[in-house]
Design a protein around this motif. Structure first.
Motif, PDB file in Angstrom:
ATOM      1  N   THR A  29       0.870  -1.175   0.000  1.00 30.16           N
ATOM      2  CA  THR A  29       0.000   0.000   0.000  1.00 30.16           C
ATOM      3  C   THR A  29       0.903   1.221   0.000  1.00 30.16           C
ATOM      4  N   THR A  30       0.676   2.106  -0.935  1.00 28.50           N
ATOM      5  CA  THR A  30       1.474   3.329  -1.003  1.00 28.50           C
ATOM      6  C   THR A  30       0.636   4.503  -0.524  1.00 28.50           C
ATOM      7  N   LEU A  31       1.099   5.151   0.524  1.00 34.46           N
ATOM      8  CA  LEU A  31       0.433   6.334   1.060  1.00 34.46           C
ATOM      9  C   LEU A  31       1.087   7.586   0.499  1.00 34.46           C
ATOM     10  N   THR A  32       0.275   8.534   0.099  1.00 38.60           N
ATOM     11  CA  THR A  32       0.778   9.839  -0.322  1.00 38.60           C
ATOM     12  C   THR A  32       0.463  10.834   0.783  1.00 38.60           C
ATOM     13  N   VAL A  33       1.510  11.411   1.335  1.00 38.26           N
ATOM     14  CA  VAL A  33       1.361  12.344   2.451  1.00 38.26           C
ATOM     15  C   VAL A  33       1.830  13.729   2.014  1.00 38.26           C
ATOM     16  N   LEU A  34       0.935  14.695   2.065  1.00 36.59           N
ATOM     17  CA  LEU A  34       1.280  16.086   1.773  1.00 36.59           C
ATOM     18  C   LEU A  34       1.795  16.714   3.063  1.00 36.59           C
ATOM     19  N   ALA A  35       3.015  17.257   3.026  1.00 37.83           N
ATOM     20  CA  ALA A  35       3.621  17.755   4.263  1.00 37.83           C
ATOM     21  C   ALA A  35       4.301  19.099   4.061  1.00 37.83           C
ATOM     22  N   GLY A  65       4.867  24.524   0.620  1.00 37.45           N
ATOM     23  CA  GLY A  65       4.291  25.425   1.599  1.00 37.45           C
ATOM     24  C   GLY A  65       2.882  24.972   1.941  1.00 37.45           C
ATOM     25  N   SER A  66       2.466  25.177   3.176  1.00 36.58           N
ATOM     26  CA  SER A  66       1.143  24.701   3.603  1.00 36.58           C
ATOM     27  C   SER A  66       0.025  25.253   2.737  1.00 36.58           C
ATOM     28  N   GLN A  67       0.170  26.493   2.297  1.00 32.92           N
ATOM     29  CA  GLN A  67      -0.867  27.083   1.455  1.00 32.92           C
ATOM     30  C   GLN A  67      -0.941  26.386   0.097  1.00 32.92           C
ATOM     31  N   GLU A  68       0.206  25.920  -0.417  1.00 38.80           N
ATOM     32  CA  GLU A  68       0.210  25.185  -1.680  1.00 38.80           C
ATOM     33  C   GLU A  68      -0.440  23.813  -1.502  1.00 38.80           C
ATOM     34  N   LEU A  69      -0.149  23.183  -0.374  1.00 41.88           N
ATOM     35  CA  LEU A  69      -0.742  21.881  -0.094  1.00 41.88           C
ATOM     36  C   LEU A  69      -2.263  22.004   0.015  1.00 41.88           C
ATOM     37  N   ALA A  70      -2.713  23.058   0.679  1.00 40.69           N
ATOM     38  CA  ALA A  70      -4.157  23.273   0.831  1.00 40.69           C
ATOM     39  C   ALA A  70      -4.821  23.430  -0.534  1.00 40.69           C
ATOM     40  N   ALA A  71      -4.157  24.144  -1.424  1.00 38.34           N
ATOM     41  CA  ALA A  71      -4.713  24.326  -2.770  1.00 38.34           C
ATOM     42  C   ALA A  71      -4.803  22.987  -3.496  1.00 38.34           C
ATOM     43  N   GLN A  72      -3.800  22.149  -3.321  1.00 41.79           N
ATOM     44  CA  GLN A  72      -3.812  20.826  -3.949  1.00 41.79           C
ATOM     45  C   GLN A  72      -4.983  19.985  -3.430  1.00 41.79           C
ATOM     46  N   VAL A  73      -5.204  20.044  -2.112  1.00 38.42           N
ATOM     47  CA  VAL A  73      -6.301  19.278  -1.516  1.00 38.42           C
ATOM     48  C   VAL A  73      -7.641  19.759  -2.065  1.00 38.42           C
ATOM     49  N   ARG A  74      -7.826  21.060  -2.147  1.00 39.15           N
ATOM     50  CA  ARG A  74      -9.091  21.606  -2.643  1.00 39.15           C
ATOM     51  C   ARG A  74      -9.329  21.245  -4.105  1.00 39.15           C
ATOM     52  N   GLN A  75      -8.234  21.086  -4.846  1.00 41.60           N
ATOM     53  CA  GLN A  75      -8.347  20.748  -6.259  1.00 41.60           C
ATOM     54  C   GLN A  75      -8.505  19.245  -6.479  1.00 41.60           C
ATOM     55  N   GLY A  76      -8.525  18.485  -5.377  1.00 39.58           N
ATOM     56  CA  GLY A  76      -8.765  17.060  -5.494  1.00 39.58           C
ATOM     57  C   GLY A  76      -7.541  16.218  -5.786  1.00 39.58           C
ATOM     58  N   ALA A  77      -6.357  16.723  -5.453  1.00 34.43           N
ATOM     59  CA  ALA A  77      -5.142  15.943  -5.674  1.00 34.43           C
ATOM     60  C   ALA A  77      -5.233  14.623  -4.903  1.00 34.43           C
ATOM     61  N   PRO A  78      -4.865  13.508  -5.517  1.00 37.89           N
ATOM     62  CA  PRO A  78      -4.942  12.213  -4.823  1.00 37.89           C
ATOM     63  C   PRO A  78      -3.912  12.123  -3.708  1.00 37.89           C
ATOM     64  N   ALA A  79      -4.371  12.084  -2.482  1.00 41.42           N
ATOM     65  CA  ALA A  79      -3.482  12.008  -1.325  1.00 41.42           C
ATOM     66  C   ALA A  79      -4.240  11.355  -0.179  1.00 41.42           C
ATOM     67  N   ASP A  80      -3.484  10.916   0.815  1.00 45.29           N
ATOM     68  CA  ASP A  80      -4.078  10.175   1.927  1.00 45.29           C
ATOM     69  C   ASP A  80      -4.033  10.923   3.256  1.00 45.29           C
ATOM     70  N   ALA A  81      -3.021  11.769   3.436  1.00 44.74           N
ATOM     71  CA  ALA A  81      -2.882  12.490   4.702  1.00 44.74           C
ATOM     72  C   ALA A  81      -2.225  13.835   4.456  1.00 44.74           C
ATOM     73  N   LEU A  82      -2.399  14.718   5.415  1.00 46.00           N
ATOM     74  CA  LEU A  82      -1.884  16.085   5.296  1.00 46.00           C
ATOM     75  C   LEU A  82      -1.290  16.522   6.626  1.00 46.00           C
ATOM     76  N   VAL A  83      -0.131  17.178   6.560  1.00 48.26           N
ATOM     77  CA  VAL A  83       0.490  17.756   7.753  1.00 48.26           C
ATOM     78  C   VAL A  83       0.889  19.183   7.406  1.00 48.26           C
ATOM     79  N   THR A  84       0.320  20.153   8.093  1.00 52.25           N
ATOM     80  CA  THR A  84       0.609  21.564   7.822  1.00 52.25           C
ATOM     81  C   THR A  84       1.437  22.172   8.950  1.00 52.25           C
ATOM     82  N   ALA A  85       1.955  23.378   8.693  1.00 55.02           N
ATOM     83  CA  ALA A  85       2.783  24.051   9.684  1.00 55.02           C
ATOM     84  C   ALA A  85       1.986  25.052  10.505  1.00 55.02           C
ATOM     85  N   ASP A  86       0.680  24.986  10.399  1.00 56.13           N
ATOM     86  CA  ASP A  86      -0.171  25.871  11.201  1.00 56.13           C
ATOM     87  C   ASP A  86      -1.559  25.256  11.324  1.00 56.13           C
ATOM     88  N   THR A  87      -2.265  25.670  12.349  1.00 59.05           N
ATOM     89  CA  THR A  87      -3.614  25.144  12.559  1.00 59.05           C
ATOM     90  C   THR A  87      -4.637  25.835  11.668  1.00 59.05           C
TER      91      THR A  87
END
Length: 248
Positions: A29-35, A65-87
Protein backbone atom coordinates in the motif's frame (compact mmCIF):
# COMPACT_ATOMS: atom_id res chain seq x y z
CA UNK A 1 -3.47 -34.17 -29.20
CA UNK A 2 -6.26 -32.00 -27.83
CA UNK A 3 -6.68 -34.37 -24.89
CA UNK A 4 -3.00 -34.01 -24.07
CA UNK A 5 -2.98 -30.21 -24.61
CA UNK A 6 -6.01 -29.34 -22.51
CA UNK A 7 -4.50 -30.36 -19.18
CA UNK A 8 -1.36 -28.36 -19.99
CA UNK A 9 -3.42 -25.26 -20.77
CA UNK A 10 -5.42 -25.77 -17.62
CA UNK A 11 -2.25 -26.00 -15.59
CA UNK A 12 -0.93 -22.80 -17.13
CA UNK A 13 -4.19 -21.00 -16.33
CA UNK A 14 -4.14 -22.26 -12.76
CA UNK A 15 -0.52 -21.23 -12.37
CA UNK A 16 -1.35 -17.79 -13.74
CA UNK A 17 -4.25 -17.38 -11.33
CA UNK A 18 -2.08 -18.46 -8.43
CA UNK A 19 0.55 -15.95 -9.48
CA UNK A 20 -2.01 -13.12 -9.56
CA UNK A 21 -3.24 -14.09 -6.11
CA UNK A 22 0.30 -14.05 -4.75
CA UNK A 23 0.91 -10.65 -6.35
CA UNK A 24 -2.26 -9.28 -4.75
CA UNK A 25 -1.27 -10.61 -1.35
CA UNK A 26 2.23 -9.18 -1.64
CA UNK A 27 1.22 -5.81 -3.07
CA UNK A 28 2.32 -2.83 -0.98
CA UNK A 29 0.00 0.00 0.00
CA UNK A 30 1.47 3.33 -1.00
CA UNK A 31 0.43 6.33 1.06
CA UNK A 32 0.78 9.84 -0.32
CA UNK A 33 1.36 12.34 2.45
CA UNK A 34 1.28 16.09 1.77
CA UNK A 35 3.62 17.75 4.26
CA UNK A 36 4.86 21.24 5.07
CA UNK A 37 8.26 22.09 3.57
CA UNK A 38 9.82 22.47 7.02
CA UNK A 39 9.25 18.75 7.59
CA UNK A 40 11.32 17.70 4.56
CA UNK A 41 14.35 16.25 6.32
CA UNK A 42 12.73 14.82 9.42
CA UNK A 43 9.85 13.18 7.55
CA UNK A 44 12.23 11.40 5.19
CA UNK A 45 13.80 9.85 8.28
CA UNK A 46 10.42 9.19 9.87
CA UNK A 47 9.07 7.63 6.69
CA UNK A 48 11.98 5.19 6.52
CA UNK A 49 11.42 4.20 10.15
CA UNK A 50 7.70 3.72 9.56
CA UNK A 51 8.21 1.53 6.50
CA UNK A 52 10.69 -0.61 8.42
CA UNK A 53 8.17 -1.21 11.20
CA UNK A 54 5.19 -1.56 8.84
CA UNK A 55 6.16 -3.91 6.00
CA UNK A 56 3.68 -3.68 3.17
CA UNK A 57 3.18 0.08 3.52
CA UNK A 58 5.19 2.64 1.57
CA UNK A 59 5.06 6.35 2.32
CA UNK A 60 5.58 8.93 -0.43
CA UNK A 61 5.86 12.55 0.69
CA UNK A 62 5.05 15.68 -1.28
CA UNK A 63 6.59 18.75 0.38
CA UNK A 64 5.52 22.34 -0.21
CA UNK A 65 4.29 25.42 1.60
CA UNK A 66 1.14 24.70 3.60
CA UNK A 67 -0.87 27.08 1.46
CA UNK A 68 0.21 25.18 -1.68
CA UNK A 69 -0.74 21.88 -0.09
CA UNK A 70 -4.16 23.27 0.83
CA UNK A 71 -4.71 24.33 -2.77
CA UNK A 72 -3.81 20.83 -3.95
CA UNK A 73 -6.30 19.28 -1.52
CA UNK A 74 -9.09 21.61 -2.64
CA UNK A 75 -8.35 20.75 -6.26
CA UNK A 76 -8.76 17.06 -5.49
CA UNK A 77 -5.14 15.94 -5.67
CA UNK A 78 -4.94 12.21 -4.82
CA UNK A 79 -3.48 12.01 -1.33
CA UNK A 80 -4.08 10.17 1.93
CA UNK A 81 -2.88 12.49 4.70
CA UNK A 82 -1.88 16.09 5.30
CA UNK A 83 0.49 17.76 7.75
CA UNK A 84 0.61 21.56 7.82
CA UNK A 85 2.78 24.05 9.68
CA UNK A 86 -0.17 25.87 11.20
CA UNK A 87 -3.61 25.14 12.56
CA UNK A 88 -5.34 27.82 10.47
CA UNK A 89 -4.67 26.06 7.18
CA UNK A 90 -5.88 22.74 8.56
CA UNK A 91 -9.00 24.33 10.05
CA UNK A 92 -9.85 25.85 6.67
CA UNK A 93 -9.78 22.33 5.20
CA UNK A 94 -12.38 20.88 7.59
CA UNK A 95 -14.52 19.81 4.63
CA UNK A 96 -11.67 17.77 3.14
CA UNK A 97 -9.76 16.53 6.20
CA UNK A 98 -10.70 14.47 9.21
CA UNK A 99 -10.08 15.59 12.82
CA UNK A 100 -6.41 16.62 13.11
CA UNK A 101 -3.89 15.80 15.82
CA UNK A 102 -1.02 18.12 16.76
CA UNK A 103 2.26 16.25 16.35
CA UNK A 104 4.91 18.93 16.94
CA UNK A 105 5.72 22.57 17.53
CA UNK A 106 8.41 24.86 16.17
CA UNK A 107 9.67 28.39 16.61
CA UNK A 108 11.46 31.09 14.64
CA UNK A 109 15.08 32.08 14.33
CA UNK A 110 17.03 34.54 12.19
CA UNK A 111 19.29 32.89 9.61
CA UNK A 112 22.36 34.76 8.35
CA UNK A 113 25.41 33.97 6.28
CA UNK A 114 28.00 31.81 8.09
CA UNK A 115 29.83 33.88 10.66
CA UNK A 116 27.09 36.52 10.63
CA UNK A 117 29.25 39.06 8.72
CA UNK A 118 26.56 41.75 8.88
CA UNK A 119 26.44 41.48 12.69
CA UNK A 120 22.71 40.93 12.98
CA UNK A 121 21.83 40.82 16.66
CA UNK A 122 18.04 41.08 16.90
CA UNK A 123 14.77 41.38 15.01
CA UNK A 124 15.16 45.17 15.02
CA UNK A 125 18.30 44.86 12.89
CA UNK A 126 16.25 43.45 10.02
CA UNK A 127 14.99 46.97 9.32
CA UNK A 128 18.50 48.19 8.53
CA UNK A 129 18.90 49.66 5.05
CA UNK A 130 22.25 47.94 4.52
CA UNK A 131 20.70 44.47 4.85
CA UNK A 132 19.12 42.36 2.15
CA UNK A 133 16.38 40.51 4.00
CA UNK A 134 14.21 37.75 2.57
CA UNK A 135 10.95 36.59 4.12
CA UNK A 136 8.29 34.05 3.29
CA UNK A 137 5.15 35.43 1.69
CA UNK A 138 2.45 36.46 4.20
CA UNK A 139 0.08 33.69 3.08
CA UNK A 140 2.71 31.09 4.04
CA UNK A 141 2.60 30.03 7.73
CA UNK A 142 6.22 31.02 8.43
CA UNK A 143 5.61 34.30 6.62
CA UNK A 144 2.56 34.95 8.76
CA UNK A 145 4.49 34.12 11.93
CA UNK A 146 7.34 36.36 10.80
CA UNK A 147 4.99 39.28 10.21
CA UNK A 148 3.47 38.74 13.63
CA UNK A 149 6.76 38.90 15.52
CA UNK A 150 8.03 41.86 13.48
CA UNK A 151 4.79 43.79 14.01
CA UNK A 152 4.93 43.11 17.74
CA UNK A 153 8.41 44.67 17.84
CA UNK A 154 7.29 47.53 15.57
CA UNK A 155 9.89 46.55 13.00
CA UNK A 156 9.25 47.41 9.35
CA UNK A 157 11.14 45.23 6.91
CA UNK A 158 11.32 45.73 3.16
CA UNK A 159 12.27 42.26 1.93
CA UNK A 160 14.14 41.81 -1.32
CA UNK A 161 11.82 38.88 -2.02
CA UNK A 162 8.90 36.98 -0.51
CA UNK A 163 9.25 33.24 -0.92
CA UNK A 164 6.63 30.46 -1.26
CA UNK A 165 7.99 28.38 1.63
CA UNK A 166 10.56 28.36 4.41
CA UNK A 167 13.06 26.26 2.46
CA UNK A 168 13.16 28.90 -0.26
CA UNK A 169 13.97 31.55 2.37
CA UNK A 170 16.73 29.36 3.76
CA UNK A 171 18.12 28.76 0.28
CA UNK A 172 18.35 32.48 -0.47
CA UNK A 173 20.41 33.03 2.67
CA UNK A 174 22.62 29.97 2.27
CA UNK A 175 23.41 30.89 -1.35
CA UNK A 176 24.35 34.44 -0.38
CA UNK A 177 21.42 36.02 -2.22
CA UNK A 178 20.23 37.58 1.03
CA UNK A 179 21.97 38.67 4.23
CA UNK A 180 19.27 37.42 6.56
CA UNK A 181 15.89 35.75 6.71
CA UNK A 182 13.42 34.41 9.25
CA UNK A 183 13.08 30.63 9.26
CA UNK A 184 12.14 27.87 11.66
CA UNK A 185 14.74 26.69 14.15
CA UNK A 186 14.61 23.21 12.63
CA UNK A 187 15.33 24.42 9.10
CA UNK A 188 18.37 26.37 10.24
CA UNK A 189 19.58 23.30 12.11
CA UNK A 190 19.15 21.14 8.99
CA UNK A 191 21.29 23.60 7.00
CA UNK A 192 24.17 23.05 9.46
CA UNK A 193 27.19 25.21 8.59
CA UNK A 194 25.56 26.78 5.54
CA UNK A 195 23.98 29.43 7.76
CA UNK A 196 24.45 31.01 11.16
CA UNK A 197 21.55 31.80 13.47
CA UNK A 198 20.50 34.61 15.76
CA UNK A 199 18.06 33.49 18.41
CA UNK A 200 14.71 35.21 18.82
CA UNK A 201 13.89 35.56 22.55
CA UNK A 202 10.92 33.56 23.79
CA UNK A 203 8.93 36.68 24.64
CA UNK A 204 9.36 37.91 21.05
CA UNK A 205 8.90 34.58 19.30
CA UNK A 206 5.94 32.75 17.77
CA UNK A 207 5.02 29.10 18.18
CA UNK A 208 4.11 27.06 15.10
CA UNK A 209 1.88 24.04 15.69
CA UNK A 210 1.88 21.15 13.21
CA UNK A 211 -1.44 19.28 12.88
CA UNK A 212 -1.73 16.00 10.98
CA UNK A 213 -4.93 14.51 9.57
CA UNK A 214 -6.15 11.90 7.15
CA UNK A 215 -8.00 13.16 4.11
CA UNK A 216 -11.61 12.19 3.58
CA UNK A 217 -10.84 11.28 -0.03
CA UNK A 218 -8.21 8.67 0.87
CA UNK A 219 -8.61 5.20 -0.57
CA UNK A 220 -6.42 3.77 2.19
CA UNK A 221 -8.29 4.87 5.29
CA UNK A 222 -6.92 2.25 7.67
CA UNK A 223 -3.30 2.67 6.59
CA UNK A 224 -3.53 6.48 6.55
CA UNK A 225 -5.06 6.50 10.03
CA UNK A 226 -2.31 4.19 11.30
CA UNK A 227 0.38 6.52 9.93
CA UNK A 228 -1.15 9.66 11.44
CA UNK A 229 -1.49 7.91 14.81
CA UNK A 230 2.12 6.72 14.58
CA UNK A 231 3.32 10.33 14.29
CA UNK A 232 2.36 10.75 17.96
CA UNK A 233 4.09 7.54 19.03
CA UNK A 234 7.27 7.59 21.18
CA UNK A 235 9.36 6.46 18.20
CA UNK A 236 8.12 9.20 15.90
CA UNK A 237 8.32 11.84 18.63
CA UNK A 238 11.93 10.87 19.31
CA UNK A 239 12.76 11.46 15.65
CA UNK A 240 11.00 14.83 15.69
CA UNK A 241 12.74 15.88 18.92
CA UNK A 242 16.14 14.96 17.52
CA UNK A 243 15.49 17.32 14.60
CA UNK A 244 14.68 20.18 16.99
CA UNK A 245 10.90 20.08 16.96
CA UNK A 246 9.16 20.59 20.27
CA UNK A 247 6.48 18.51 21.90
CA UNK A 248 2.97 19.32 20.66
Amino acid sequence: MRRRALPAVALLLLAGCAGHQDDAKGKDTTLTVLAAASLTDVFKQAGAAYEKDHPGTRVNFSFAGSQELAAQVRQGAPADALVTADTRTMTDLAAQANTPTAIAKNRLTIATAPGNPKHVQALTDLARSDLKVVLAAPEVPVGRYSKKVLDQQHVTVKPVSQEPNVRAVLSKVSLGEADAGIVYVTDAAAAKDKVATVAVPDDQNAIATYPAATLKSTKHGTEATDFVKWLSSPEAQKILRSAGFQQP
